[in-house]
Design a protein around this motif. Structure first.
Motif, PDB file in Angstrom:
ATOM      1  N   UNK A 517       0.804  -1.216   0.000  1.00 56.37           N
ATOM      2  CA  UNK A 517       0.000   0.000   0.000  1.00 56.37           C
ATOM      3  C   UNK A 517       0.841   1.272   0.000  1.00 56.37           C
ATOM      4  N   UNK A 518       1.765   1.389   0.906  1.00 60.01           N
ATOM      5  CA  UNK A 518       2.664   2.543   0.983  1.00 60.01           C
ATOM      6  C   UNK A 518       1.930   3.857   1.223  1.00 60.01           C
ATOM      7  N   UNK A 519       0.666   3.820   1.589  1.00 65.59           N
ATOM      8  CA  UNK A 519      -0.109   5.032   1.816  1.00 65.59           C
ATOM      9  C   UNK A 519      -0.658   5.014   3.235  1.00 65.59           C
ATOM     10  N   UNK A 520      -1.196   6.151   3.665  1.00 66.80           N
ATOM     11  CA  UNK A 520      -1.735   6.290   5.012  1.00 66.80           C
ATOM     12  C   UNK A 520      -3.208   5.924   5.000  1.00 66.80           C
ATOM     13  N   UNK A 521      -3.518   4.717   5.473  1.00 61.99           N
ATOM     14  CA  UNK A 521      -4.901   4.342   5.759  1.00 61.99           C
ATOM     15  C   UNK A 521      -5.231   4.919   7.133  1.00 61.99           C
ATOM     16  N   UNK A 522      -6.212   5.800   7.185  1.00 66.42           N
ATOM     17  CA  UNK A 522      -6.468   6.533   8.421  1.00 66.42           C
ATOM     18  C   UNK A 522      -6.847   5.615   9.568  1.00 66.42           C
ATOM     19  N   UNK A 523      -7.682   4.621   9.311  1.00 61.89           N
ATOM     20  CA  UNK A 523      -8.107   3.736  10.381  1.00 61.89           C
ATOM     21  C   UNK A 523      -6.954   2.957  10.970  1.00 61.89           C
ATOM     22  N   UNK A 553      -9.662  17.366   3.113  1.00 64.11           N
ATOM     23  CA  UNK A 553     -11.081  17.509   3.460  1.00 64.11           C
ATOM     24  C   UNK A 553     -11.867  18.107   2.302  1.00 64.11           C
ATOM     25  N   UNK A 554     -12.998  17.496   2.032  1.00 63.29           N
ATOM     26  CA  UNK A 554     -13.874  17.972   0.967  1.00 63.29           C
ATOM     27  C   UNK A 554     -14.734  19.131   1.465  1.00 63.29           C
ATOM     28  N   UNK A 555     -15.329  19.899   0.551  1.00 66.35           N
ATOM     29  CA  UNK A 555     -16.138  21.057   0.970  1.00 66.35           C
ATOM     30  C   UNK A 555     -17.276  20.704   1.929  1.00 66.35           C
ATOM     31  N   UNK A 556     -17.827  19.482   1.820  1.00 67.82           N
ATOM     32  CA  UNK A 556     -18.922  19.097   2.715  1.00 67.82           C
ATOM     33  C   UNK A 556     -18.435  18.569   4.063  1.00 67.82           C
ATOM     34  N   UNK A 557     -17.110  18.558   4.275  1.00 66.96           N
ATOM     35  CA  UNK A 557     -16.545  18.104   5.537  1.00 66.96           C
ATOM     36  C   UNK A 557     -16.054  16.671   5.531  1.00 66.96           C
ATOM     37  N   UNK A 558     -16.353  15.922   4.479  1.00 66.09           N
ATOM     38  CA  UNK A 558     -15.999  14.506   4.407  1.00 66.09           C
ATOM     39  C   UNK A 558     -14.505  14.315   4.170  1.00 66.09           C
ATOM     40  N   UNK A 559     -13.967  13.214   4.714  1.00 68.40           N
ATOM     41  CA  UNK A 559     -12.605  12.762   4.416  1.00 68.40           C
ATOM     42  C   UNK A 559     -12.683  11.399   3.744  1.00 68.40           C
ATOM     43  N   UNK A 560     -11.847  11.173   2.741  1.00 66.31           N
ATOM     44  CA  UNK A 560     -11.672   9.825   2.234  1.00 66.31           C
ATOM     45  C   UNK A 560     -10.851   9.005   3.213  1.00 66.31           C
ATOM     46  N   UNK A 561     -10.792   7.690   3.053  1.00 68.95           N
ATOM     47  CA  UNK A 561     -10.099   6.844   4.028  1.00 68.95           C
ATOM     48  C   UNK A 561      -8.587   6.820   3.886  1.00 68.95           C
ATOM     49  N   UNK A 562      -8.045   7.457   2.834  1.00 66.00           N
ATOM     50  CA  UNK A 562      -6.606   7.436   2.572  1.00 66.00           C
ATOM     51  C   UNK A 562      -6.131   8.865   2.333  1.00 66.00           C
ATOM     52  N   UNK A 563      -4.999   9.225   2.925  1.00 67.68           N
ATOM     53  CA  UNK A 563      -4.359  10.509   2.633  1.00 67.68           C
ATOM     54  C   UNK A 563      -2.856  10.298   2.471  1.00 67.68           C
ATOM     55  N   UNK A 564      -2.206  11.162   1.647  1.00 67.59           N
ATOM     56  CA  UNK A 564      -2.828  12.039   0.651  1.00 67.59           C
ATOM     57  C   UNK A 564      -3.488  11.189  -0.438  1.00 67.59           C
ATOM     58  N   UNK A 565      -4.425  11.773  -1.134  1.00 72.03           N
ATOM     59  CA  UNK A 565      -5.051  11.068  -2.247  1.00 72.03           C
ATOM     60  C   UNK A 565      -5.337  12.050  -3.374  1.00 72.03           C
ATOM     61  N   UNK A 566      -5.510  11.507  -4.556  1.00 74.97           N
ATOM     62  CA  UNK A 566      -5.808  12.335  -5.718  1.00 74.97           C
ATOM     63  C   UNK A 566      -7.279  12.330  -6.072  1.00 74.97           C
ATOM     64  N   UNK A 567      -8.115  11.838  -5.182  1.00 74.81           N
ATOM     65  CA  UNK A 567      -9.550  11.745  -5.421  1.00 74.81           C
ATOM     66  C   UNK A 567     -10.119  10.406  -5.006  1.00 74.81           C
ATOM     67  N   UNK A 568      -9.251   9.394  -4.888  1.00 74.19           N
ATOM     68  CA  UNK A 568      -9.707   8.045  -4.543  1.00 74.19           C
ATOM     69  C   UNK A 568     -10.318   8.038  -3.154  1.00 74.19           C
TER      70      UNK A 568
END
Length: 1013
Positions: A517-523, A553-568
């Motif tokens: 994975x090499x990415x930050x899974x927030x959980x 963080x998206x305009x509605x306050x939501x976060x995706x489960x991975x950061x940084x991300x390009x939209x995924x």
């Protein structure tokens, strides 16, 4: 740097001339948690120090900080930038600079002193330094330059379904595959007295001056959302530049900025993706007071060299025939090189990199080499490594040798190249070496890393020389701040494997794995956050992650489960029903929880101020998705024991929702936002009410569906009706015993289960669960790192490096050593020492270096005598729980504790005498209560099964175990209640697993399954 060292030495000598008779000493001055940092861009940096004193209970009653623009002014005790004066305060961490406004490149020399409990001033601390970075865009000169043009698309596209591309063996864009070389020669006409460089190379950049590498950072800068922030570093290069000709050289790799191999997260399509580029400012000061700035512009030249392909996921191809020679030295003929191009800037703002760098931290020799098939040679390094390999060889010009890296072998002894590649589509953990024919060539990558134990060679006529291979371990080098050891050798191995696992998973942030994975899974980094914070100084790592989350963080306050991300994983404009399957409050709570821990563990409230709006917007987002106060979406308790009761997403999500609201209320309260604190407290109460109504079975005293996670989560977060806590705890215990004393919880429920059981006196039961799961992962002591789950053996599902399994280290410090913070004292200003004593363990020794100094806990048990050695740093007050029958039997330093200096008795609680102590070293001794752990485990001899309950009536040695194991087992068995009542003759186990040496009746419940009591 030599000149700075001389000035500091002079300052220290001059300061020593104003020495006071003292009882306190000020040490370890730090700015932004760093020693003498360069390029700080916080306008009001936070300062801190530690105090040492030989007096018990000593505290700092006041401090003074001086900040000067020169070492001479500081030595003369003149703070022309800031003189705080004498400030009545016991704070020695997170003291924010409050002097003159600081501009770019300002050099700040500083020191501090304190007044002790008696009002006596200390000597000044050793002098320290920080410098300001380039605070505004206009402070940068020159342009971004590179070898190819290209502008970022800036378009974020939510990709929730993966849209997996087909495997592609080649790079996304062959023109971007090689590393880029940039060079310039510059003439410095006068004697240099100081030189400082600010540098950013994207994706990864290496800077050289006159043939020498600048700094020891690797794979730098750290990965960010380059649409929002781009990190740069500052170096003092005074010792590298010289009068006359100087050669400046830069190597640029693709990194995450220009990913070459497609991956699950589609980062090869990221909105920031453009060819590599760099920005460079070198400020040179001369002996006559004048300065000169050398910048990145069209005066530089560009070419490519021996790295003809580079990718974080795919590895490198190194063609030694294309080595450009001594291009890093002055006088090199670069007439065939092309002019560098001025290119578009990244969209993100340039920000100082403020986390510890990725460094080479260890090296390992190859242990053995086997020929698994004719011409296929496998090198075994004896343990898992995250990093790369250096190989020295000689061969024919044009000979191609390939190297494949992985942690697992196939049955035929070859490296399993398919293992762990589920997240990469194309070339994976692969290196190609093309020889030039020169003797003793060295192949070593620069812009990739692998996770491996084994390396498989193809293309050789004979096995490589074992002495020509070295594996280098790399990771973000967080300072280690703790130690743990105990009488159980397996737990010691587990502790060390946990530390190494987390280090190997830390690459600019707490990433889930260093291979797949090499990415930050927030959980993932929520659930082992305790281990991170106990094992390392995470203050800067999690501050960076706070910014990564705010960027994502998206305009509605939501976060995706991975950061940084390009939209995924982003929601975009889609409905809640279209969320990514990994969406859960337990993943996105990473922001509020990380900010909370920065305050609790380091006293950092500033990050809480900065991130408050982002935390608030996510909390409000959750509320917009709730129906009647309940969330009906979210990932379940990830990866529970196969075949166990499933704790579904609506259950875990609503506990996460409640916890998020409580964290939000606490953050508001800490910032003085009383109305908002009340608002979110009320929200939490409404969530708890709805949750209880939906999931709690009051008649049974348990939460449905009856799993370990279902009971431990509401217990942990104080969601259980107070009158029912005991019943719910019993339900948790029965859930564990019903599983045969095995852990069934997944990621969300594991640590709550361990902590709740330990705090309630069931530490032995937790140990059995760890023995079943984690000791299995150790692979008979052969595992250097830990795989993803305690339900898999080494080499099973997932990988051999996964941060979650290291969570168990948190239990060792919090429960076994008993070191934990009191939330009312940020930065461990009010530590709690409350150890859990296990029946099979005779001693535990641990320490943790807080921002106020070292906290140490060492307990040992001999029979029913317990000794606790405790060390508490100056400026703090601790609460200590000493296992004891009563307070009268407790001594400290050989005297009754009630009469000991610095000791104040508070109460008796749950079989412990509770004391408040001030700074100092203490030795408590006591006679513990009759030790029958509530969750004691009756060992079943080899070859036998546990005993079921006998018929009602009196008995003697009813349990059919060898007489050598059990003695004087007498009493009465009541079959209808399932209780064994033992009388004054007592009952105990000769192996010291558990005992009851009582003069009173004691009731033990016998499960009748596996011999549990």
């Amino acid at each position: 740097m030599k000149s700075i060292t001389r000035l500091f030495y002079l300052s220290a000598v001059l300061s020593a001339g104003t020495s006071h008779a003292q009882t306190a000493t000020v040490n370890d001055p730090r700015c932004e948690r760093l020693k003498d940092p360069l390029g700080i861009d916080m306008p009001q940096p936070a300062l801190g120090w530690t105090v040492e004193s030989g007096k018990r209970g000593d505290v700092q009653t006041a401090y003074q900080v001086l900040v000067a623009s020169t070492p001479a002014l500081l030595a003369a005790d003149k703070g022309d930038l800031w003189d705080s004066g004498k400030v009545a305060s016991d704070t020695s961490a997170q003291v924010e600079y409050a002097g003159k406004r600081l501009s770019s490149r300002t050099r700040c020399y500083w020191k501090a002193r304190v007044w002790d409990r008696a009002g006596k001033p200390s000597d000044w601390s050793p002098p320290a330094l920080w410098t300001m970075g380039l605070l505004d865009e206009q402070d940068w000169q020159g342009s971004w330059i590179g070898a190819r043009p290209g502008s970022p698309s800036g378009k974020r596209v939510p990709m929730r379904d993966g849209n997996l591309p087909p495997a592609q063996p080649g790079p996304i864009d062959p023109a971007d595959a090689p590393a880029v070389l940039l060079r310039r020669e510059v003439d410095l006409p006068k004697r240099v007295v100081r030189a400082t460089v600010s540098f950013c190379g994207l994706g990864y950049g290496e800077l050289h001056i006159n043939g020498k590498r600048v700094g020891d950072r690797r794979l730098d800068p750290a990965f960010t959302d380059y649409m929002r922030r781009v990190l740069y570093s500052t170096y003092d290069v005074t010792d590298l530049v010289r009068s006359g000709k100087n050669a400046l050289g830069v190597m640029l790799g693709n990194g995450w900025y220009c990913l070459q191999t497609p991956d699950l997260f589609q980062l090869e399509k990221a909105p920031w993706r453009t060819p590599p580029r760099m920005r460079f400012n070198l400020l040179v000061g001369f002996d006559d007071g004048t300065t000169m700035t050398v910048v990145s512009d069209d005066q530089w030249k560009q070419a490519t060299g021996e790295i003809v392909y580079n990718c974080v996921r795919g590895g490198e191809t190194i063609d030694a025939r294309k080595n450009p020679g001594k291009w890093l030295e002055a006088g090199y003929d670069d007439s065939a090189w092309k002019p560098a191009l001025e290119v578009a800037a990244p969209l993100g703002k340039l920000v100082a990199e403020a986390i510890p760098p990725i460094r080479i931290t260890d090296e390992y020799k190859a242990q053995k080499i086997t020929e698994s098939k004719p011409g296929v040679f496998v090198v075994d390094f004896g343990g898992n490594v995250a990093g790369w390999v250096r190989w020295k060889t000689s061969g024919k010009a044009g000979q191609i040798v390939t190297m494949d890296f992985n942690e697992k072998l196939r049955g035929d002894g070859t490296v399993d190249t398919d293992f762990q590649r589920t997240h990469t589509f194309g070339r994976f953990q692969h290196q190609e070496c093309i020889l030039s024919g020169a003797p003793n060539e060295v192949f070593e990558p620069r812009f990739t890393y692998h996770a491996f134990r084994y390396v498989e060679f193809h293309g050789l006529d004979k096995a490589p020389n074992i002495n020509d291979l070295v594996a280098f371990r790399l990771h973000t080098q967080m300072p280690r701040v703790s130690s743990f050891e105990c009488s159980d050798s397996q737990l010691n191995l587990l502790h060390n494997a946990s530390r190494r696992t987390l280090e190997d998973c830390t690459w600019g942030g707490p990433t889930a794995e260093p291979h797949r994975e090499k990415v930050i899974w927030l959980g993932d980094n929520v659930f082992e956050m305790d281990a991170y914070f106990y094992l390392f100084d995470c203050s800067l790592l999690y501050r960076k992650q706070t910014y990564d989350l705010m960027d994502a963080q998206e305009p509605n306050g939501h976060f995706g489960p991975v950061v940084p991300n390009g939209g995924w994983g982003e929601q975009g404009d889609g409905p809640v029903s279209g969320l990514h399957f990994c969406d859960s409050p337990w993943w996105s709570i990473s922001l509020a929880l990380g900010v909370n821990r920065l305050g609790t563990d380091y006293g950092d409230r500033r990050t809480g101020r900065i991130s408050y709006d982002a935390c608030r917007r996510y909390t409000d987002y959750l509320t917009t998705t709730a129906q009647d106060g309940v969330l009906n979406w979210g990932l379940w308790d990830w990866y529970p024991r196969p075949g166990s009761v499933e704790t579904k997403g609506d259950y875990t999500s609503n506990v996460g929702y409640y916890y998020q609201a409580m964290l939000m209320a606490a953050q508001a309260e800490a910032l003085g936002k009383k109305e908002e604190a009340a608002k979110y407290t009320a929200l939490a109460e409404s969530v708890k009410t709805a949750f209880t109504r939906k999931f709690y079975d009051a008649a049974a005293g348990r939460y449905n569906p009856g799993s370990q996670t279902a009971q431990s989560l509401p217990l942990t977060h104080d969601m259980v009706p107070p009158a029912d806590r005991k019943r719910v705890m019993e339900s948790l215990v029965q859930s564990v015993k019903g599983s045969g004393n095995k852990l069934t919880a997944g990621f969300v429920g594991t640590m709550p289960t361990f902590y709740m059981l330990s705090d309630a006196g069931y530490g032995d039961l937790v140990y059995e669960m760890i023995k079943d799961g984690w000791f299995n992962m150790l692979g008979n002591g052969e595992a250097s790192t830990l795989p993803e789950s305690p339900y898999t053996s080494l080499g099973g599902y997932g990988s051999g490096h996964h941060q979650f399994s290291a969570c168990v280290a948190g239990w060792m410090y919090r429960s076994l050593a008993g070191i934990r913070p009191d939330l009312s004292g940020p930065g461990y200003k009010k530590p709690i020492i409350r150890p859990t004593l296990l029946s099979n363990m005779t001693w535990v020794r641990a320490h943790y270096d807080s921002v106020y100094g070292r906290i140490a806990s060492h307990w040992k048990r001999e029979g029913d005598k317990v000794t606790m050695e405790i060390t508490i740093p100056p400026n703090t007050t601790a609460t200590v729980y000493v296992p004891a029958k009563d307070a009268a039997g407790v001594t400290e330093g050989g005297k009754p504790a009630a009469h000991a200096e610095g000791v104040r008795f508070l109460r008796m609680e749950d079989g412990a005498a509770v004391y408040e102590i001030g700074a100092g070293h203490y030795q408590f001794s006591s006679t513990a209560n009759a030790m029958v752990p509530q969750a004691a485990v009756l060992p079943t001899p080899a070859g036998q099964t546990g005993q079921t309950g006998p018929a009602a009536g009196d008995f003697s040695d009813t349990l059919k175990t060898p007489a050598a194991s059990w003695k004087a087992v007498t009493g009465h068995w009541t079959s209808d209640t399932g209780e064994l009542v033992a009388h004054g003759s007592g009952m105990f186990c000769a192996t010291d697993k558990w005992w009851c040496n009582a003069t009173f009746s004691y009731r033990c419940r016998i499960s009748g399954n596996g011999g549990d009591a």
